[in-house]
Structures are given as C-alpha cells and as structure tokens.
Motif scaffolding. Sequence first.
Motif, mmCIF file in Angstrom:
data_model
loop_
_atom_site.group_PDB
_atom_site.id
_atom_site.type_symbol
_atom_site.label_atom_id
_atom_site.label_comp_id
_atom_site.label_asym_id
_atom_site.label_seq_id
_atom_site.Cartn_x
_atom_site.Cartn_y
_atom_site.Cartn_z
ATOM 1 N N THR A 114 0.858 -1.191 0.000
ATOM 2 C CA THR A 114 0.000 0.000 0.000
ATOM 3 C C THR A 114 0.892 1.240 0.000
ATOM 4 O O THR A 114 0.423 2.345 0.202
ATOM 5 N N THR A 139 -1.005 3.115 -17.565
ATOM 6 C CA THR A 139 -1.876 2.500 -16.549
ATOM 7 C C THR A 139 -1.259 2.637 -15.162
ATOM 8 O O THR A 139 -1.922 3.041 -14.197
ATOM 9 N N ARG A 143 -2.363 4.897 -11.821
ATOM 10 C CA ARG A 143 -2.671 4.342 -10.496
ATOM 11 C C ARG A 143 -1.765 4.911 -9.411
ATOM 12 O O ARG A 143 -1.774 4.458 -8.283
ATOM 13 N N GLY A 144 -0.902 5.845 -9.805
ATOM 14 C CA GLY A 144 -0.108 6.519 -8.771
ATOM 15 C C GLY A 144 1.343 6.070 -8.698
ATOM 16 O O GLY A 144 2.085 6.578 -7.871
ATOM 17 N N LEU A 226 -4.652 7.865 -1.224
ATOM 18 C CA LEU A 226 -4.148 8.316 -2.539
ATOM 19 C C LEU A 226 -3.494 9.695 -2.428
ATOM 20 O O LEU A 226 -3.263 10.363 -3.422
ATOM 21 N N GLN A 399 -12.393 2.484 -2.267
ATOM 22 C CA GLN A 399 -11.153 2.529 -3.042
ATOM 23 C C GLN A 399 -11.440 2.735 -4.524
ATOM 24 O O GLN A 399 -10.741 3.477 -5.209
ATOM 25 N N LYS A 400 -12.497 2.089 -5.000
ATOM 26 C CA LYS A 400 -12.854 2.230 -6.420
ATOM 27 C C LYS A 400 -13.254 3.687 -6.694
ATOM 28 O O LYS A 400 -12.868 4.269 -7.711
ATOM 29 N N GLN A 403 -10.150 5.952 -6.612
ATOM 30 C CA GLN A 403 -9.367 5.804 -7.845
ATOM 31 C C GLN A 403 -10.052 6.519 -9.002
ATOM 32 O O GLN A 403 -9.414 7.156 -9.835
ATOM 33 N N ARG A 404 -11.369 6.426 -9.029
ATOM 34 C CA ARG A 404 -12.146 7.092 -10.080
ATOM 35 C C ARG A 404 -11.953 8.613 -10.013
ATOM 36 O O ARG A 404 -11.828 9.301 -11.016
ATOM 37 N N ALA A 406 -9.315 10.096 -8.674
ATOM 38 C CA ALA A 406 -7.930 10.366 -9.099
ATOM 39 C C ALA A 406 -7.836 10.355 -10.623
ATOM 40 O O ALA A 406 -7.204 11.227 -11.225
ATOM 41 N N ASP A 407 -8.502 9.396 -11.269
ATOM 42 C CA ASP A 407 -8.473 9.316 -12.738
ATOM 43 C C ASP A 407 -9.059 10.585 -13.339
ATOM 44 O O ASP A 407 -8.550 11.108 -14.335
#
Length: 422
Positions: A114, A139, A143-144, A226, A399-400, A403-404, A406-407
Amino acid sequence: MLNGKNILLAITGGIAAYKTPDLVRALKKDGADVTCVLSQSGAKFVSELALQSVSGNRVYTDLFSLSAEHEMGHISLARACDLVIVAPATAATMAKMAQGIADNLVTTLLLATTKPILLAPAMNWAMWENPATQENVKTLSGRGAHMIGPVVGELACGEEGMGRMADIEDIVSAAESTLELSGPLKGLHATVTSGPTHEPIDPVRYIANRSSGKQGHAIAGALAGLGASVTLISGPTNMDAPEGVKLVNVTTADEMMAAVNSCGQTDIFVGAAAVSDWRTVDTEKQKIKKQGPGTVPELKLMQNPDILKTVATIGISGGISGGLSNSARPMLVIGFAAETENLVENARRKLAAKGCDWILANDVSNETDTFGGNNNQVHLITRSGVEEWPRMNKRELAQKLAQRIADAFLSNSGHASAGNVS
Ligand code: PMT
C-alpha cells in the motif's frame, strides 16, 4: 532526506541489475535502510551475497521460503517499508503489475503493497517504445506509480536509444521526491461527510437514522491513501478516524453545515452522511412528560440546511469569517442518493436538483442492509451516463471511488473541471 526511511528495493531481470549494489550504497548514504528483494532473473546479473553485504540486511528471493515466511511474511514485507523501488523495472514486470499478476515474490509484493512505488525502467528501446509497454506505463502512472527514466544512451544490447536505467543519483532524488509527493491526489484537499445526524427533541430523545459511518469513513481513508489531505466531518458513530484523516465530530445538521464551512478551501467534496432532512422547531429544555392515555406530543418540524446542495451551488464559505462572498465551489462535488424505489430515476433527479457532479445511487431498502451493513451496491451517475457497480465491501467501494476521482483529476491534467469528466 531519506533519513530513517525504510526502502524495499526490488531488483528484476535486466542487465542494469549489476548497478544495484551502487544504488543500495547511495540510498544508505542518504540515510535509508534498504532491504533487497531479488527476482530469479535479477539474480543472473547481481549476487544475493553482494546485495546482502552492501545493504547489511537479509535479501529475500523466494516467495515460498518457509524461513522468510517465519521471519516476515510477504504481506508484512510489502507494508513494513516507506517506499518500494523497482530497479531495474523490466517490461515484463511492468506488464504483470498492470495486469495485477502476482507469480513471484517481487510481483506479489508489488500487488500487496500500500506504499508508494517508484519504477526505474530499463530495457531495449524498441521494447520501451512498444505500444503495449507505453500502455502499461500509462496505466501504472494513472494508479499513482512514480517513474524515473529510462534515459537515452548506449544499451546493453549494443544499440543506442531510450531504454537505459536512470543514473543512480537521479533514482535517489526521485526516491526523495516520491516520499514527499506520494499519491495522485497529493496537494488536493477533500472534505467528506459521514454518519447520521442526531436532531434533539428534548434532552434525552432525538431524530436519527441507521447510518453507521462505515461508507463515509472508508471513503475518507481511501482518499487519504491516494495522497489527499482529508477532513472527515462525522455525525455520531462508533467508528475511529481512518489513518491520516482529520476528524471533526458533530451532532446535528446545523453543526455539520458549520463544520463544512469551516474547513476552508476544498477541491473534492463527498457527501456520504445521512443528514436528517428535518429537525424540531423547538428543542424542549426538559424531558417531555407522558400525558394521559391516548395523548401523544405533537412534534413541529422544520427543514435542515441541505449541505450537499449548498456546497454544489454556493460553495464552501472558506471559514466562519469568510462569509458567503468568499465561497468557492469544490472542483468535484459528489453526493449519495439513498433510495428505496426507482433508484436510478430518483437519483438522476437528485443529481440535477442538488447541482452536484456525480451521485452514487444506493438502494437502502431493508433487505439490502446498506444502512449499517458492510456491503453496498451503487450506480455511479454522472452528467453523461450511468455505471452499475457490482455489490462489494464498503472499503472496496471507497477505493474504487477514490481511484475514479484520481483518474478524473489526472485526465484533466490534475485540475480544471474534473466535474465534467464522466
Ligand atoms: O453509514 P453507512 O451505514 O455505511 O451507510 C451508508 C449510507 C447508506 C448512509 C450512504 O451510502 C448514503 O447513501 N448516504 C446518503 C444518505 C442520504 O441522506 O441520502 P439522501 O438521498 O437523503 O440525500 C442525498 C444527498 O444529499 C446525500 O449526499 C446527503 O449527504 C445529502 N444531504 C441530504 C440532506 C441534507 N439536509 N443535507 C445533505 O447534504
């Protein structure tokens, strides 16, 4: 800069692996404690003994080594560091990372960690330029993961081009800045509301709902994971503040509204709280006494402030002293719609009525156990469409969503009008 930092250095099978004892020395000189993980093909280019001698630590090589499991399981190894560096990072390792494949100790650690990851790719120029590799790099960055290099130069195969592993000192300074700049949401402030509100009727009774705070708290934790700085404004719950999150406890909707307005400039707002729509006009100072048989007290209710709508249409006032003239709308405002019928249709209406950018519609009928339970199933509704997400644990959902988010920021070069991203 790296003083006291624990670095896990994963060495995969490229010829540049022979330089890693020098990288270990440089990281140690900068103050880090380095533990090496050597893949089977990495071991063809550098010896376990050399890495153990320079690092002063045991070198891990085998996923199924019982003694390694006994001393430190691979999950603990993946988490016991501050940063993971993969140098050299081969095309194959990056492809596996992008696909989530864990078939050896290095790829298993990379999937389990993590912590921030810094990749120092090294390969033949044609492999680097191959669209498959470029897609994997995109990709992983999305994702960082952080990247340093490759650079142009003479390659091990004798050809010239982009593919040489970055210089040791550049990898060390990238490690320093990665530790300062970890996470795709670094530099952004998120405010999340969570839990129920309690609206007092008298000193012992109140209007409330069954929200546990599990969903909102998980979202706050995922955003912090994140890299965002997160203020979590929570009504009464039994939940602890997630790691790295600033918790502000409130009781009523009015207090929640004031706390939101006090948390200053906000880039991302997520309204996961189940805010009571109404409160009593007057709170009785004394406990209301039972009257004669068949007589019940009448409660006169009034509307509470609509926090989500205020944030989406007026903005956050930038502190109590800021006043409305200083209000600023967060770049991305996300609400929840708790519905028991016509889920998507009602949620779509709510999205428009509240003026938010995205809304997560969840069915809160009794049989779904959404209020208070561990799982949730949502439709993500944006201005341009509806996505049905599978039922999942509230942490996974958080988390999803993070991430969304962040995207959305990344695809807008980190900023402008993330709300328009579907
Ligand atoms: O806390 P858990 O047990 O984990 O459960 C999670 C949850 C079901 C509470 C959560 O997923 C959820 O749906 N939260 C919103 C609940 C709600 O109040 O929904 P609503 O449809 O009544 O409100 C719509 C949106 O407006 C919500 O984002 C709400 O936070 C916001 N709102 C509502 C009223 C109000 N006065 N102010 C608001 O900001």
